[in-house]
Design a protein around this motif. Structure first.
Motif, PDB file in Angstrom:
ATOM      1  N   ILE A   5       0.867  -1.065   0.049  1.00  0.00           N
ATOM      2  CA  ILE A   5      -0.023   0.014  -0.036  1.00  0.00           C
ATOM      3  C   ILE A   5       0.887   1.096   0.064  1.00  0.00           C
ATOM      4  O   ILE A   5       1.846   1.326   0.732  1.00  0.00           O
ATOM      5  CB  ILE A   5      -0.888  -0.250   1.268  1.00  0.00           C
ATOM      6  CG1 ILE A   5      -1.816  -1.310   1.053  1.00  0.00           C
ATOM      7  CG2 ILE A   5      -1.729   1.294   1.198  1.00  0.00           C
ATOM      8  CD1 ILE A   5      -2.696  -1.564   2.377  1.00  0.00           C
ATOM      9  N   LEU A  22      -1.574  -0.175   9.432  1.00  0.00           N
ATOM     10  CA  LEU A  22      -1.553  -1.177   8.104  1.00  0.00           C
ATOM     11  C   LEU A  22      -0.545  -2.400   8.397  1.00  0.00           C
ATOM     12  O   LEU A  22      -0.723  -3.218   7.970  1.00  0.00           O
ATOM     13  CB  LEU A  22      -1.286  -0.284   7.043  1.00  0.00           C
ATOM     14  CG  LEU A  22      -2.795   0.480   6.552  1.00  0.00           C
ATOM     15  CD1 LEU A  22      -2.126   1.506   5.245  1.00  0.00           C
ATOM     16  CD2 LEU A  22      -3.738  -0.328   6.158  1.00  0.00           C
ATOM     17  N   THR A  29       4.074  -1.329   3.692  1.00  0.00           N
ATOM     18  CA  THR A  29       3.599   0.032   3.387  1.00  0.00           C
ATOM     19  C   THR A  29       4.663   0.735   2.554  1.00  0.00           C
ATOM     20  O   THR A  29       5.934   0.718   3.254  1.00  0.00           O
ATOM     21  CB  THR A  29       3.041   0.896   4.596  1.00  0.00           C
ATOM     22  OG1 THR A  29       4.259   0.776   5.495  1.00  0.00           O
ATOM     23  CG2 THR A  29       1.917   0.305   4.831  1.00  0.00           C
ATOM     24  N   ILE A  51      -3.277   5.306  -0.924  1.00  0.00           N
ATOM     25  CA  ILE A  51      -4.114   5.895  -0.112  1.00  0.00           C
ATOM     26  C   ILE A  51      -3.654   7.541  -0.331  1.00  0.00           C
ATOM     27  O   ILE A  51      -2.346   7.616  -0.141  1.00  0.00           O
ATOM     28  CB  ILE A  51      -4.027   5.764   1.395  1.00  0.00           C
ATOM     29  CG1 ILE A  51      -4.471   4.202   1.610  1.00  0.00           C
ATOM     30  CG2 ILE A  51      -4.604   6.528   2.310  1.00  0.00           C
ATOM     31  CD1 ILE A  51      -4.234   3.667   2.883  1.00  0.00           C
ATOM     32  N   ILE A  81      -7.992   5.408  -2.689  1.00  0.00           N
ATOM     33  CA  ILE A  81      -8.826   6.091  -1.694  1.00  0.00           C
ATOM     34  C   ILE A  81      -8.258   7.555  -1.347  1.00  0.00           C
ATOM     35  O   ILE A  81      -7.097   7.613  -0.985  1.00  0.00           O
ATOM     36  CB  ILE A  81      -8.585   5.139  -0.457  1.00  0.00           C
ATOM     37  CG1 ILE A  81      -8.749   3.540  -0.674  1.00  0.00           C
ATOM     38  CG2 ILE A  81      -9.870   5.626   0.764  1.00  0.00           C
ATOM     39  CD1 ILE A  81     -10.073   3.340  -1.690  1.00  0.00           C
ATOM     40  N   ILE A 117     -10.159   0.310   4.578  1.00  0.00           N
ATOM     41  CA  ILE A 117      -9.001  -0.190   3.334  1.00  0.00           C
ATOM     42  C   ILE A 117      -9.236  -1.518   2.954  1.00  0.00           C
ATOM     43  O   ILE A 117      -9.388  -1.549   1.696  1.00  0.00           O
ATOM     44  CB  ILE A 117      -7.641   0.044   3.909  1.00  0.00           C
ATOM     45  CG1 ILE A 117      -7.150   1.655   4.583  1.00  0.00           C
ATOM     46  CG2 ILE A 117      -6.565  -0.445   3.048  1.00  0.00           C
ATOM     47  CD1 ILE A 117      -7.792   2.656   3.373  1.00  0.00           C
TER      48      ILE A 117
END
Ligand code: MN
Length: 136
Positions: A5, A22, A29, A51, A81, A117
């Motif tokens: 992510i 996360l 991440t 994100i 997002i 998420i």
């Protein structure tokens, strides 16, 4: 392999909170703290989900959504997002009309965030599965 992510956020505290939540949920991440670097990382790293804060330096979140979602390639399929503190009427519509897959309003709610998420990752997975089924 766990989903990777990309978080694009210029606020250090928010960035650390999202990365913490996360990472603890088992995701990998990566991050960028401005829009220019964010776009570069989307293109170079091709993350599983993005994100993106709306108010970020250099290239703002609206511009990132517009750029990525107008690409007619793999990048436009990455779920994106938007995260925003803007409470103005019309922002949600603007963000979604530019092609963002979802919207989360700040402040981040730690007890809800990972679930929010994951629902986007799940939708994406279902979409690819139905594509595979159609193709078979
Ligand atoms: Mn910001």
């Amino acid at each position: 392999m766990s989903a990777r992510i990309l978080i694009i956020e210029d606020n250090q505290a928010n960035l650390e909170l999202m990365m913490y939540l996360l990472t603890h949920a088992g995701y990998q991440t990566i991050y960028a703290m401005d829009g220019e670097k964010g776009l570069e990382m989307i293109k170079n790293e091709v993350p599983d989900l993005i994100i993106c804060d709306i108010q970020i330096p250099k290239v703002d979140g609206y511009e990132i959504i517009k750029t990525i979602k107008s690409e007619s390639n793999v990048l436009s399929n990455i779920p994106l997002i938007a995260i925003t503190a803007y409470a103005m009427v019309g922002d949600r519509e603007r963000i979604l009309s530019l092609g963002s897959d979802g919207y989360i309003a700040k402040p981040i709610e730690p007890e809800k965030f990972v679930h929010q998420i994951e629902s986007f990752l799940q939708e994406k997975r279902n979409a690819s599965l139905s594509t595979i089924e159609k193709g078979s």
